[in-house]
Design an enzyme around this catalytic site. Structure first.
Site, PDB file in Angstrom:
ATOM      1  N   PHE A 106       0.181  -0.333   0.948  1.00  0.00           N
ATOM      2  CA  PHE A 106      -1.052  -1.118   0.991  1.00  0.00           C
ATOM      3  C   PHE A 106      -0.945  -2.129   2.131  1.00  0.00           C
ATOM      4  CE2 PHE A 106      -0.654   0.599  -3.210  1.00  0.00           C
ATOM      5  CZ  PHE A 106      -1.946   0.975  -3.546  1.00  0.00           C
ATOM      6  N   LEU A 117       3.589  -3.001  -0.963  1.00  0.00           N
ATOM      7  CA  LEU A 117       2.702  -3.905  -0.225  1.00  0.00           C
ATOM      8  C   LEU A 117       3.406  -4.373   1.032  1.00  0.00           C
ATOM      9  CD1 LEU A 117       1.276  -6.566  -2.704  1.00  0.00           C
ATOM     10  CD2 LEU A 117       0.488  -4.257  -2.283  1.00  0.00           C
ATOM     11  N   CYS A 118       2.659  -4.507   2.098  1.00  0.00           N
ATOM     12  CA  CYS A 118       3.190  -5.145   3.306  1.00  0.00           C
ATOM     13  C   CYS A 118       3.267  -6.651   3.040  1.00  0.00           C
ATOM     14  CB  CYS A 118       2.272  -4.872   4.491  1.00  0.00           C
ATOM     15  SG  CYS A 118       2.691  -5.865   5.923  1.00  0.00           S
ATOM     16  N   ILE A 119       4.457  -7.206   3.144  1.00  0.00           N
ATOM     17  CA  ILE A 119       4.647  -8.623   2.785  1.00  0.00           C
ATOM     18  C   ILE A 119       3.836  -9.555   3.693  1.00  0.00           C
ATOM     19  CG2 ILE A 119       6.801  -8.892   4.130  1.00  0.00           C
ATOM     20  CD1 ILE A 119       7.697 -10.801   1.812  1.00  0.00           C
ATOM     21  N   ALA A 144       0.258  -9.311   2.739  1.00  0.00           N
ATOM     22  CA  ALA A 144       0.063  -9.842   1.389  1.00  0.00           C
ATOM     23  C   ALA A 144       0.077 -11.370   1.383  1.00  0.00           C
ATOM     24  CB  ALA A 144       1.136  -9.294   0.459  1.00  0.00           C
TER      25      ALA A 144
END
Lengths: 127, 118
Positions: A40, A78-80, A83
């Site tokens: 995501f 998730l891409c940190i 996010a």
């Protein structure tokens, strides 16, 4: 059998393509192919907000992704960076009190996605 | 090594697409993949020289686009047709960007293992 990586870039609510990504993932699994990760990115990180609470007569996409992950052991990543910019907080980034990531989603880096995408036979982006 | 195409289709700063496409290109380059970055449609505005992001309190990621060749991302191509239809020419662009015809871009597209578009 092919291995797919799926990148979702669209918001969980504002864009149909988030739902399309889910339906595509379900079809991949139904056809006995493998998915090494759903990543995501961009607006799609909002999918992992545990406080997403649609009315009962509308689809709950967050829950639908969680079900897919549970039933088929598909990692929801998730891409940190994306996010944090959008206020989705996982266990490693901020105090637990402010954590709002839904169960079944993991915060990772873009490097994790790159290594999955490099291994995969096919990469599909939903924007 | 995979051949990866990263396509910019939106202008700079109105959306986060340019920055987030660039972040992907940088990470893929760290994995030593064969990367081509294409600027098509309004994406050509990402590589116009002389932009001043500070004036609108935006982060200047355009200088990172300009620095891509230092990260071994050397194939930076802009669509000639998109430029001309916006009354732009290559002299208005940053260095190290080469223009390609639509036919050349179509040919390139068939060679990629993965395409990401933003």
């Amino acid at each position: 059998m092919a291995t797919f990586s799926i990148m979702v870039c669209a918001s969980h609510y504002a864009n149909q393509s988030n739902q399309s990504a889910l339906r595509f993932a379900q079809a991949v699994i139904a056809e006995s192919h493998a998915i090494n990760g759903i990543f995501f990115y961009q607006e799609a990180v909002t999918t992992a907000n545990r406080y997403n609470h649609p009315p009962s007569d509308e689809p709950n996409i967050t829950q639908a992704w969680q079900t897919l992950a549970q039933e088929h052991q598909v990692p929801l990543l998730l891409c940190i960076t994306a996010a944090e910019k959008r206020g989705i907080i996982g266990p490693d980034t901020h105090p637990q009190a402010s954590m709002n990531i839904a169960d079944g989603f993991q915060v990772t880096g873009m490097a994790e996605f790159a290594s999955l995408a490099i291994e995969a036979d096919r990469v599909i982006q939903f924007k | 090594m995979k051949k990866i195409g990263i396509i910019h289709q939106t202008s700079a700063f109105n959306t986060s697409h340019g920055k987030e496409a660039l972040d992907l290109a940088m990470v893929m380059s760290a994995f030593e993949q064969d990367i081509t970055v294409l600027f098509i449609g309004d994406g050509v505005f990402q590589v116009m020289r002389g932009q001043n992001p500070e004036a609108i309190q935006a982060k200047d990621y355009l200088s990172t686009i300009q620095a891509l060749p230092f990260y071994e991302v050397e194939k930076l191509f802009v669509c000639e047709h998109s430029l001309h239809s916006r009354h732009l020419n290559t002299e208005q662009l940053i260095d190290d960007v080469t223009s390609k015809t639509q036919e050349e871009i179509s040919e390139l597209m068939t060679q990629f293992d993965e395409i990401y578009s933003f």
